[in-house]
Scaffold this motif. Structure first.
Motif, PDB file in Angstrom:
ATOM      1  N   LEU A 102       0.838  -1.209   0.000  1.00  0.00           N
ATOM      2  CA  LEU A 102       0.000   0.000   0.000  1.00  0.00           C
ATOM      3  C   LEU A 102       0.865   1.246   0.000  1.00  0.00           C
ATOM      4  O   LEU A 102       0.638   2.174  -0.774  1.00  0.00           O
ATOM      5  CB  LEU A 102      -0.916   0.021   1.230  1.00  0.00           C
ATOM      6  N   ALA A 103       1.848   1.266   0.886  1.00  0.00           N
ATOM      7  CA  ALA A 103       2.720   2.434   1.004  1.00  0.00           C
ATOM      8  C   ALA A 103       3.492   2.683  -0.291  1.00  0.00           C
ATOM      9  O   ALA A 103       3.711   3.823  -0.679  1.00  0.00           O
ATOM     10  CB  ALA A 103       3.688   2.242   2.171  1.00  0.00           C
ATOM     11  N   ALA A 104       3.873   1.599  -0.961  1.00  0.00           N
ATOM     12  CA  ALA A 104       4.645   1.713  -2.206  1.00  0.00           C
ATOM     13  C   ALA A 104       3.756   1.940  -3.423  1.00  0.00           C
ATOM     14  O   ALA A 104       4.254   2.179  -4.515  1.00  0.00           O
ATOM     15  CB  ALA A 104       5.492   0.462  -2.400  1.00  0.00           C
ATOM     16  N   GLY A 105       2.435   1.824  -3.248  1.00  0.00           N
ATOM     17  CA  GLY A 105       1.518   1.985  -4.375  1.00  0.00           C
ATOM     18  C   GLY A 105       1.594   0.827  -5.357  1.00  0.00           C
ATOM     19  O   GLY A 105       1.434   1.009  -6.564  1.00  0.00           O
ATOM     20  N   ASP A 106       1.810  -0.383  -4.842  1.00  0.00           N
ATOM     21  CA  ASP A 106       1.984  -1.578  -5.677  1.00  0.00           C
ATOM     22  C   ASP A 106       0.633  -2.101  -6.188  1.00  0.00           C
ATOM     23  O   ASP A 106       0.052  -3.024  -5.627  1.00  0.00           O
ATOM     24  CB  ASP A 106       2.716  -2.655  -4.876  1.00  0.00           C
ATOM     25  N   VAL A 107       0.160  -1.494  -7.260  1.00  0.00           N
ATOM     26  CA  VAL A 107      -1.123  -1.875  -7.858  1.00  0.00           C
ATOM     27  C   VAL A 107      -1.090  -3.326  -8.336  1.00  0.00           C
ATOM     28  O   VAL A 107      -2.059  -4.068  -8.181  1.00  0.00           O
ATOM     29  CB  VAL A 107      -1.483  -0.922  -9.035  1.00  0.00           C
ATOM     30  N   ALA A 108       0.036  -3.751  -8.886  1.00  0.00           N
ATOM     31  CA  ALA A 108       0.155  -5.105  -9.444  1.00  0.00           C
ATOM     32  C   ALA A 108      -0.095  -6.176  -8.391  1.00  0.00           C
ATOM     33  O   ALA A 108      -0.744  -7.194  -8.670  1.00  0.00           O
ATOM     34  CB  ALA A 108       1.527  -5.294 -10.082  1.00  0.00           C
ATOM     35  N   LEU A 109       0.392  -5.964  -7.176  1.00  0.00           N
ATOM     36  CA  LEU A 109       0.186  -6.958  -6.126  1.00  0.00           C
ATOM     37  C   LEU A 109      -1.305  -7.125  -5.831  1.00  0.00           C
ATOM     38  O   LEU A 109      -1.804  -8.243  -5.774  1.00  0.00           O
ATOM     39  CB  LEU A 109       0.936  -6.572  -4.851  1.00  0.00           C
ATOM     40  N   PHE A 110      -2.003  -6.020  -5.655  1.00  0.00           N
ATOM     41  CA  PHE A 110      -3.435  -6.115  -5.354  1.00  0.00           C
ATOM     42  C   PHE A 110      -4.234  -6.604  -6.554  1.00  0.00           C
ATOM     43  O   PHE A 110      -5.211  -7.324  -6.398  1.00  0.00           O
ATOM     44  CB  PHE A 110      -3.960  -4.774  -4.826  1.00  0.00           C
ATOM     45  N   ALA A 111      -3.816  -6.232  -7.754  1.00  0.00           N
ATOM     46  CA  ALA A 111      -4.508  -6.682  -8.963  1.00  0.00           C
ATOM     47  C   ALA A 111      -4.303  -8.177  -9.197  1.00  0.00           C
ATOM     48  O   ALA A 111      -5.076  -8.800  -9.930  1.00  0.00           O
ATOM     49  CB  ALA A 111      -4.035  -5.886 -10.173  1.00  0.00           C
ATOM     50  N   SER A 112      -3.288  -8.776  -8.564  1.00  0.00           N
ATOM     51  CA  SER A 112      -3.046 -10.214  -8.717  1.00  0.00           C
ATOM     52  C   SER A 112      -3.988 -11.064  -7.866  1.00  0.00           C
ATOM     53  O   SER A 112      -4.058 -12.279  -8.029  1.00  0.00           O
ATOM     54  CB  SER A 112      -1.592 -10.546  -8.360  1.00  0.00           C
ATOM     55  N   VAL A 113      -4.731 -10.428  -6.969  1.00  0.00           N
ATOM     56  CA  VAL A 113      -5.693 -11.145  -6.121  1.00  0.00           C
ATOM     57  C   VAL A 113      -6.902 -11.523  -6.974  1.00  0.00           C
ATOM     58  O   VAL A 113      -7.472 -10.666  -7.653  1.00  0.00           O
ATOM     59  CB  VAL A 113      -6.142 -10.264  -4.927  1.00  0.00           C
ATOM     60  N   PRO A 114      -7.298 -12.797  -6.959  1.00  0.00           N
ATOM     61  CA  PRO A 114      -8.478 -13.195  -7.733  1.00  0.00           C
ATOM     62  C   PRO A 114      -9.705 -12.362  -7.348  1.00  0.00           C
ATOM     63  O   PRO A 114     -10.019 -12.226  -6.168  1.00  0.00           O
ATOM     64  CB  PRO A 114      -8.684 -14.662  -7.351  1.00  0.00           C
ATOM     65  N   GLY A 115     -10.344 -11.753  -8.343  1.00  0.00           N
ATOM     66  CA  GLY A 115     -11.535 -10.936  -8.101  1.00  0.00           C
ATOM     67  C   GLY A 115     -11.248  -9.449  -8.004  1.00  0.00           C
ATOM     68  O   GLY A 115     -12.169  -8.645  -7.931  1.00  0.00           O
ATOM     69  N   ILE A 116      -9.965  -9.083  -7.965  1.00  0.00           N
ATOM     70  CA  ILE A 116      -9.603  -7.670  -7.896  1.00  0.00           C
ATOM     71  C   ILE A 116      -8.871  -7.305  -9.182  1.00  0.00           C
ATOM     72  O   ILE A 116      -7.813  -7.850  -9.474  1.00  0.00           O
ATOM     73  CB  ILE A 116      -8.708  -7.368  -6.671  1.00  0.00           C
ATOM     74  N   GLY A 117      -9.451  -6.380  -9.924  1.00  0.00           N
ATOM     75  CA  GLY A 117      -8.828  -5.903 -11.154  1.00  0.00           C
ATOM     76  C   GLY A 117      -7.980  -4.678 -10.889  1.00  0.00           C
ATOM     77  O   GLY A 117      -7.853  -4.207  -9.757  1.00  0.00           O
ATOM     78  N   LYS A 118      -7.429  -4.125 -11.959  1.00  0.00           N
ATOM     79  CA  LYS A 118      -6.523  -2.977 -11.837  1.00  0.00           C
ATOM     80  C   LYS A 118      -7.218  -1.761 -11.227  1.00  0.00           C
ATOM     81  O   LYS A 118      -6.678  -1.108 -10.340  1.00  0.00           O
ATOM     82  CB  LYS A 118      -5.939  -2.617 -13.200  1.00  0.00           C
ATOM     83  N   LYS A 119      -8.441  -1.451 -11.697  1.00  0.00           N
ATOM     84  CA  LYS A 119      -9.142  -0.275 -11.174  1.00  0.00           C
ATOM     85  C   LYS A 119      -9.473  -0.419  -9.690  1.00  0.00           C
ATOM     86  O   LYS A 119      -9.340   0.527  -8.914  1.00  0.00           O
ATOM     87  CB  LYS A 119     -10.414  -0.006 -11.981  1.00  0.00           C
TER      88      LYS A 119
END
Length: 143
Positions: A102-119
Motif C-alpha cells: 500500500l505504502a509503495a503503491g503496488d497496484v500489481a500486487l493487489f490486482a493479482s488477487v483473484p476478483g480484484i482488477g486494476k481499477k
C-alpha cells in the motif's frame, strides 16, 4: 461482539476452521495465512475475530494477528470490497507485506488477487492510503 476465540481446532478446510470453545463449535472463516498459522486438528488455537452481520448472513472471520484483523476491517471500508475479497487479499501475503505494498503503491500486487482488477486495486491503494495516514505509511516503509 466476539473479540477473540481460544479453543480446540475441531476441523480445518481451505474455507475455514471449527474451533470448540466451552462446548460450542464456532465456524470461523480464515485467510490462507491464518490457516497456516493455526495448529492442526486437535491443537489449541487462538483467533482474533470480526463478526460480520448482513441481512441474509452472520459470518465470523478469524485472524492470527490483530494487524491482520485491522487490515481486513480497513479493506471492508473500501467501496466494492466485501469480506470474501478482503480475505482473498489477506490470503496472498501477510499483513505487514500488504501494508508495505500500500505504502509503495503496488497496484500489481493487489490486482493479482483473484476478483480484484486494476481499477479496484488502484481504488484500494488510494482509499487505504488516506485512511492509514502518512505517519502509518512512513512507519510501515521503515519497518
Amino acid at each position: 461482539m466476539i473479540e477473540r476465540l481460544t479453543g480446540t481446532v475441531l476441523s480445518q478446510d481451505p474455507e475455514g476452521v471449527v474451533v470448540a470453545v466451552a462446548g460450542v463449535g464456532f465456524l470461523v472463516e480464515v485467510s490462507a495465512t491464518t490457516l497456516r498459522d493455526l495448529p492442526g486438528v486437535g491443537g489449541e488455537g487462538s483467533l482474533f475475530t470480526h463478526l460480520h452481520v448482513r441481512d441474509d448472513a452472520i459470518q465470523l472471520f478469524g485472524f492470527s494477528t490483530e494487524e491482520e484483523r485491522e487490515l481486513f476491517r480497513l479493506l471492508l471500508g473500501v467501496s466494492k470490497i466485501g469480506p470474501r475479497l478482503a480475505l482473498a487479499a489477506l490470503s496472498t501475503r501477510r499483513a505487514p507485506e500488504l501494508k508495505r505494498a500500500l505504502a509503495a503503491g503496488d497496484v500489481a500486487l493487489f490486482a493479482s488477487v483473484p476478483g480484484i482488477g486494476k481499477k479496484t486495486a488502484e481504488r484500494i491503494i488510494l482509499e487505504l492510503r488516506e485512511k492509514m495516514g502518512e505517519a502509518a505509511l512512513v512507519a510501515t516503509m521503515s519497518g
